[in-house]
Design an enzyme around this catalytic site. Structure first.
Site, PDB file in Angstrom:
ATOM      1  N   ALA A  12      14.151   2.950   6.532  1.00 23.07           N
ATOM      2  CA  ALA A  12      12.844   3.077   7.202  1.00 23.07           C
ATOM      3  C   ALA A  12      11.905   1.908   6.883  1.00 23.07           C
ATOM      4  O   ALA A  12      11.536   1.111   7.762  1.00 23.07           O
ATOM      5  CB  ALA A  12      12.217   4.409   6.821  1.00 23.07           C
ATOM      6  N   ARG A  23       8.611 -10.966  13.683  1.00 27.66           N
ATOM      7  CA  ARG A  23       7.585 -11.073  14.733  1.00 27.66           C
ATOM      8  C   ARG A  23       6.431 -11.959  14.271  1.00 27.66           C
ATOM      9  O   ARG A  23       5.760 -12.582  15.079  1.00 27.66           O
ATOM     10  CB  ARG A  23       7.063  -9.679  15.115  1.00 27.66           C
ATOM     11  CG  ARG A  23       8.074  -8.885  15.944  1.00 27.66           C
ATOM     12  CD  ARG A  23       7.436  -7.675  16.612  1.00 27.66           C
ATOM     13  NE  ARG A  23       7.096  -6.635  15.671  1.00 27.66           N
ATOM     14  CZ  ARG A  23       7.925  -5.671  15.282  1.00 27.66           C
ATOM     15  NH1 ARG A  23       9.154  -5.629  15.783  1.00 27.66           N
ATOM     16  NH2 ARG A  23       7.541  -4.763  14.426  1.00 27.66           N
ATOM     17  N   GLU A  34      21.329  -4.097   1.681  1.00 34.49           N
ATOM     18  CA  GLU A  34      21.425  -2.640   1.771  1.00 34.49           C
ATOM     19  C   GLU A  34      22.712  -2.171   1.098  1.00 34.49           C
ATOM     20  O   GLU A  34      23.804  -2.606   1.453  1.00 34.49           O
ATOM     21  CB  GLU A  34      21.377  -2.201   3.243  1.00 34.49           C
ATOM     22  CG  GLU A  34      21.759  -0.754   3.503  1.00 34.49           C
ATOM     23  CD  GLU A  34      20.971   0.277   2.697  1.00 34.49           C
ATOM     24  OE1 GLU A  34      19.747   0.206   2.688  1.00 34.49           O
ATOM     25  OE2 GLU A  34      21.620   1.128   2.041  1.00 34.49           O
ATOM     26  N   SER A  40      19.118   0.677   9.015  1.00 34.63           N
ATOM     27  CA  SER A  40      18.211   1.228  10.013  1.00 34.63           C
ATOM     28  C   SER A  40      18.787   2.431  10.750  1.00 34.63           C
ATOM     29  O   SER A  40      18.869   2.445  11.970  1.00 34.63           O
ATOM     30  CB  SER A  40      17.832   0.140  11.031  1.00 34.63           C
ATOM     31  OG  SER A  40      16.819   0.602  11.894  1.00 34.63           O
ATOM     32  N   CYS A  44      16.109  11.086   9.328  1.00 36.10           N
ATOM     33  CA  CYS A  44      15.452  12.340   9.716  1.00 36.10           C
ATOM     34  C   CYS A  44      16.289  13.119  10.727  1.00 36.10           C
ATOM     35  O   CYS A  44      16.092  14.314  10.922  1.00 36.10           O
ATOM     36  CB  CYS A  44      14.077  12.054  10.325  1.00 36.10           C
ATOM     37  SG  CYS A  44      13.034  11.057   9.252  1.00 36.10           S
ATOM     38  N   ASP A 281       9.110   5.393   0.084  1.00 30.34           N
ATOM     39  CA  ASP A 281       9.189   6.532  -0.845  1.00 30.34           C
ATOM     40  C   ASP A 281       9.025   6.147  -2.311  1.00 30.34           C
ATOM     41  O   ASP A 281       8.694   6.992  -3.141  1.00 30.34           O
ATOM     42  CB  ASP A 281      10.553   7.222  -0.714  1.00 30.34           C
ATOM     43  CG  ASP A 281      10.681   8.062   0.545  1.00 30.34           C
ATOM     44  OD1 ASP A 281       9.745   8.053   1.364  1.00 30.34           O
ATOM     45  OD2 ASP A 281      11.730   8.705   0.712  1.00 30.34           O
ATOM     46  N   TYR A 424      -8.159  20.479  28.720  1.00 28.60           N
ATOM     47  CA  TYR A 424      -7.876  21.902  28.967  1.00 28.60           C
ATOM     48  C   TYR A 424      -7.504  22.184  30.415  1.00 28.60           C
ATOM     49  O   TYR A 424      -8.173  21.747  31.347  1.00 28.60           O
ATOM     50  CB  TYR A 424      -9.107  22.764  28.610  1.00 28.60           C
ATOM     51  CG  TYR A 424      -9.039  24.136  29.271  1.00 28.60           C
ATOM     52  CD1 TYR A 424      -8.016  25.024  28.938  1.00 28.60           C
ATOM     53  CD2 TYR A 424      -9.953  24.517  30.259  1.00 28.60           C
ATOM     54  CE1 TYR A 424      -7.910  26.256  29.562  1.00 28.60           C
ATOM     55  CE2 TYR A 424      -9.858  25.742  30.893  1.00 28.60           C
ATOM     56  CZ  TYR A 424      -8.829  26.613  30.540  1.00 28.60           C
ATOM     57  OH  TYR A 424      -8.704  27.817  31.166  1.00 28.60           O
TER      58      TYR A 424
HETATM   59  C1  LIG Z   1      17.926  14.480   5.757  1.00 23.37           C
HETATM   60  C2  LIG Z   1      16.551  13.888   5.773  1.00 23.37           C
HETATM   61  C3  LIG Z   1      15.648  14.312   6.725  1.00 23.37           C
HETATM   62  C4  LIG Z   1      14.372  13.780   6.733  1.00 23.37           C
HETATM   63  N1  LIG Z   1      13.498  14.214   7.695  1.00 23.37           N
HETATM   64  C5  LIG Z   1      12.251  13.703   7.721  1.00 23.37           C
HETATM   65  C6  LIG Z   1      11.349  14.097   8.727  1.00 23.37           C
HETATM   66  O1  LIG Z   1      11.685  14.902   9.607  1.00 23.37           O
HETATM   67  N2  LIG Z   1      10.105  13.566   8.713  1.00 23.37           N
HETATM   68  C7  LIG Z   1       9.717  12.662   7.756  1.00 23.37           C
HETATM   69  O2  LIG Z   1       8.587  12.188   7.791  1.00 23.37           O
HETATM   70  N3  LIG Z   1      10.561  12.243   6.795  1.00 23.37           N
HETATM   71  C8  LIG Z   1      11.810  12.755   6.758  1.00 23.37           C
HETATM   72  N4  LIG Z   1      12.677  12.331   5.802  1.00 23.37           N
HETATM   73  C9  LIG Z   1      12.197  11.379   4.785  1.00 23.37           C
HETATM   74  C10 LIG Z   1      12.279   9.953   5.295  1.00 23.37           C
HETATM   75  O3  LIG Z   1      13.539   9.723   5.808  1.00 23.37           O
HETATM   76  C11 LIG Z   1      11.959   9.019   4.159  1.00 23.37           C
HETATM   77  O4  LIG Z   1      10.653   9.250   3.732  1.00 23.37           O
HETATM   78  C12 LIG Z   1      12.082   7.547   4.574  1.00 23.37           C
HETATM   79  O5  LIG Z   1      13.363   7.261   5.020  1.00 23.37           O
HETATM   80  C13 LIG Z   1      11.736   6.651   3.388  1.00 23.37           C
HETATM   81  O6  LIG Z   1      11.911   5.333   3.754  1.00 23.37           O
HETATM   82  P1  LIG Z   1      12.214   4.220   2.658  1.00 23.37           P
HETATM   83  O7  LIG Z   1      12.360   2.948   3.380  1.00 23.37           O
HETATM   84  O8  LIG Z   1      11.239   4.316   1.570  1.00 23.37           O
HETATM   85  O9  LIG Z   1      13.594   4.668   2.024  1.00 23.37           O
HETATM   86  P2  LIG Z   1      14.978   4.952   2.727  1.00 23.37           P
HETATM   87  O10 LIG Z   1      14.811   5.132   4.179  1.00 23.37           O
HETATM   88  O11 LIG Z   1      15.598   6.044   1.950  1.00 23.37           O
HETATM   89  O12 LIG Z   1      15.776   3.616   2.504  1.00 23.37           O
HETATM   90  C14 LIG Z   1      16.038   3.121   1.219  1.00 23.37           C
HETATM   91  C15 LIG Z   1      17.318   2.320   1.265  1.00 23.37           C
HETATM   92  O13 LIG Z   1      17.354   1.476   0.135  1.00 23.37           O
HETATM   93  C16 LIG Z   1      18.693   1.323  -0.257  1.00 23.37           C
HETATM   94  N5  LIG Z   1      18.718   0.875  -1.655  1.00 23.37           N
HETATM   95  C17 LIG Z   1      18.175   1.488  -2.730  1.00 23.37           C
HETATM   96  N6  LIG Z   1      18.393   0.778  -3.839  1.00 23.37           N
HETATM   97  C18 LIG Z   1      19.096  -0.301  -3.467  1.00 23.37           C
HETATM   98  C19 LIG Z   1      19.625  -1.402  -4.177  1.00 23.37           C
HETATM   99  N7  LIG Z   1      19.467  -1.537  -5.488  1.00 23.37           N
HETATM  100  N8  LIG Z   1      20.296  -2.339  -3.484  1.00 23.37           N
HETATM  101  C20 LIG Z   1      20.463  -2.214  -2.151  1.00 23.37           C
HETATM  102  N9  LIG Z   1      19.986  -1.201  -1.429  1.00 23.37           N
HETATM  103  C21 LIG Z   1      19.317  -0.263  -2.092  1.00 23.37           C
HETATM  104  C22 LIG Z   1      19.276   2.717  -0.077  1.00 23.37           C
HETATM  105  O14 LIG Z   1      20.678   2.647   0.069  1.00 23.37           O
HETATM  106  C23 LIG Z   1      18.566   3.193   1.184  1.00 23.37           C
HETATM  107  O15 LIG Z   1      19.365   3.032   2.325  1.00 23.37           O
HETATM  108  C24 LIG Z   1      13.978  12.825   5.776  1.00 23.37           C
HETATM  109  C25 LIG Z   1      14.898  12.379   4.821  1.00 23.37           C
HETATM  110  C26 LIG Z   1      16.174  12.889   4.828  1.00 23.37           C
HETATM  111  C27 LIG Z   1      17.158  12.404   3.816  1.00 23.37           C
END
Ligand SMILES: Cc1cc2nc3c(=O)[nH]c(=O)nc-3n(C[C@H](O)[C@H](O)[C@H](O)COP(=O)(O)OP(=O)(O)OC[C@H]3O[C@@H](n4cnc5c(N)ncnc54)[C@H](O)[C@@H]3O)c2cc1C
Length: 560
Positions: A12, A23, A34, A40, A44, A281, A424
């Site tokens: 995300a 951009r 990754e 990407s 969710c 996160d 409405y």
């Molecule tokens: C099943 C599920 C359903 C969800 N549904 C919702 C929803 O409906 N609505 C909502 O708002 N949120 C939802 N979420 C939460 C949302 O997906 C996360 O908040 C969001 O993806 C966080 O984005 P991010 O970029 O911080 O981390 P992520 O999207 O988790 O991406 C982090 C990436 O970093 C990579 N990474 C970590 N450490 C390393 C490293 N040392 N070297 C290389 N790569 C690394 C990981 O492999 C991972 O792919 C859901 C999450 C899950 C798992």
């Protein structure tokens, strides 16, 4: 020379940062590292593939490394883990199938997300135990469901992933139990909403056990053992008990952490190192209503932070002002949604809290298909400022919560919400939208025109605790529903005078006692309160959300 932007994490926050960086700068050298096999993807969406609402797995894979290269000129290294950051030389050590090597950066963006927590109980590594975080996790669960055809499932954790997976299992015909350690599911919302959600799950055949923890998972007998000794059939177990930020790398590099245990960033999302930004996160951010430091692991904040971190890594100075923790979850045919602070969170944050719950049709009642919507707004009684909102219903919950999110962003008050001029026509809403009505109710409360008491407060008063000031014996509960409603179920000791008879039966209402008046949802009791007030009963309050709140809140002595 082109600026080297290195991004760790490609979902995300990371993928958004990469696209935004391109951009902004056609000349930047952008690389995404990754660990997993996909970049990407729609995490969710994973539960909806398992529920078979989404049939095409490929629909979840939003981009590929090749796509990133051809569209954005971004190099994506999947299957590559960042092992260490050398801040002095601005390099990151990586490891992949080709071995270990170093990548240089001018600006580094961390978007590593979080990792699901594992409860510390025996059996969590069993072959039938899963977590759902990534596409490979989803594939493993899918494969297990297809090949083993489990008849029973236990989902531990009643947060949104747990609820989505309970629904997915149930839709596949699996007998499913949700086990939640806290007293209710969806603990971000107030207790009555947790009950509404649990009731809806149970109506669709999902068993919900709250206030009980997991003791062990027995792979051999395909059972889960609870702390209270109960054993549940569990041919498949899903663990969804929370998420912790992925901070190993940040700690190794000596980056400062915040008070909540998330990564410390300033409002430009810069970490304690001037060449490193972070998104998503892993970050500690500010709650826009309470002003407190929080972690909000949700996709919207992660995407917006990715955009801002990339902009700033390329020389801009955009500010990230925090998040509201707006969220929404589908519960079979219903929707539960919230934004801002719950009543409990607002109290904990030190506000003088008021709340108004209304139960209204989601659109004009006379137009076919109207569905009941429970809407609660939380406000500061001192200033009238809106602090949060929660909604539950088959239709219209999401739109009210999104509108409230905009109201919170604009720091609107109850007066503003009462005035809000919303679109409405009968198929969509009512001339006074439920949001307007909730604001009227809140205003009537804080002006004293029609003071409110919440179900939780009433429970305290009836229990006669210290807060109740000895009210338990003196307090009169006046139920103004009709006789049939009263006879079906009522609060123990409540006096019943239907609202339409109240003017003629005022002599039956004892004087000199505080009164809580209620009906089913709060409107008839508001009328009754005004009759009483104008007839010399000064100490009257209306039960917010009416008897429905009593039923949803639970824990009341009732006669049926
Ligand atoms: C099943 C599920 C359903 C969800 N549904 C919702 C929803 O409906 N609505 C909502 O708002 N949120 C939802 N979420 C939460 C949302 O997906 C996360 O908040 C969001 O993806 C966080 O984005 P991010 O970029 O911080 O981390 P992520 O999207 O988790 O991406 C982090 C990436 O970093 C990579 N990474 C970590 N450490 C390393 C490293 N040392 N070297 C290389 N790569 C690394 C990981 O492999 C991972 O792919 C859901 C999450 C899950 C798992």
């Amino acid at each position: 020379m082109s600026k080297k932007i290195l991004i760790i994490g490609g979902v995300a926050g990371g993928a958004t940062a990469a696209a935004r960086a391109r951009r902004i700068s056609e000349t930047a050298d952008i690389t995404v590292v990754e660990r997993g096999p996909y970049v990407s993807y729609a995490n969710c969406g994973l539960p909806y593939y398992l529920s078979q609402d989404i049939r095409k797995r490929s629909a979840l894979l939003l981009q590929t490394p090749e796509g990133f290269d051809s569209r954005y000129g971004v190099k994506v290294l999947v299957g590559t883990e960042a092992l260490a950051i050398d801040r002095a030389t601005r390099r990151v050590r990586i490891k992949n199938a080709a071995g270990e090597s170093w990548l240089d950066y001018d600006a580094l963006i961390l978007a590593q997300g979080g990792a699901p927590l594992t409860p510390p109980v025996p059996g969590v590594d069993g072959p039938n135990v899963f977590r759902l975080w990534t596409v490979p996790d989803m594939d493993r669960i899918h494969e297990f469901l297809e090949s083993q055809k489990p008849a029973s499932a236990v989902v531990t954790g009643g947060g949104f992933i747990g609820l989505e997976m309970a629904e997915a299992f149930r839709k596949r015909g699996i007998a499913t139990t949700v086990v939640e350690l806290l007293p209710r599911v969806m603990s971000a919302m107030d207790p009555e909403f947790g009950s509404l959600i649990a009731q809806r799950l149970e109506a669709h055949g999902v068993r919900v056990l709250t206030g009980v923890g997991l003791k062990a998972i027995h792979a051999g007998t395909r059972e889960v053992e609870l702390e209270d000794g109960r054993r549940l059939p569990a041919a498949v177990v899903l663990l969804s008990v929370g998420v912790r930020p992925e901070l190993g790398l940040a700690k190794q590099a000596g980056l400062a952490l915040g008070e909540t245990g998330g990564l410390l960033v300033d409002e430009t999302l810069r970490t304690s190192d001037p060449n490193i930004w972070a998104a998503g996160d892993m970050n500690e951010i500010v709650h826009k209503v309470s002003g407190r430091k929080v972690r909000i692991p949700l996709a919207g904040p992660a995407n917006r932070q990715g955009r801002i971190a990339a902009s700033n890594a390329l020389g801009q100075s955009l500010k990230y002002r925090g998040a509201l923790a707006s969220s929404v979850v589908k519960v079979f045919d219903a929707t539960a949604a919230c934004t801002g602070l719950s009543e409990a969170a607002a109290r904990a944050a030190g506000f003088e809290v008021g709340s108004a719950t209304v139960v209204r049709d989601h659109h004009a009642g006379y137009y076919p298909g109207a569905k009941e919507l429970v809407l609660k707004i939380v406000y500061d009684r001192k200033t009238g400022r809106l602090l949060g909102g929660q909604a539950f219903g088959e239709e219209g919950a999401d739109k009210r919560i999104d509108t409230l999110a905009a109201a919170l962003q604009g720091k609107l008050t109850l007066e503003d919400l009462a005035e809000l001029d919303l679109a409405y026509a009968p198929p969509y809403s009512s001339a006074n939208d439920p949001l307007n009505v909730a604001a009227f109710v809140g205003l009537n409360d804080i002006t004293g025109f029609s003071p409110l008491v919440t179900a939780a407060e009433l429970k305290g008063l009836l229990a006669g605790g210290a807060d109740a000031g000895g009210d338990a014996e003196r307090l009169l509960v006046l139920d103004v529903r009709n006789l049939g409603e009263y006879e079906a179920s009522h609060l123990k000791g409540a006096l019943n005078i239907p609202v339409d008879e109240l003017r003629f039966r005022l002599d039956e209402v004892p004087r000199g006692r505080p009164i809580v008046v209620h009906c089913r949802s709060g409107f008839r009791s508001h009328l009754a309160l005004r009759i009483l007030k104008q007839n010399g009963f000064p100490e009257v309050r209306n039960l917010s959300g009416g008897y429905l709140s009593v039923l949803a809140d639970g824990g009341f002595e009732r006669e049926e």
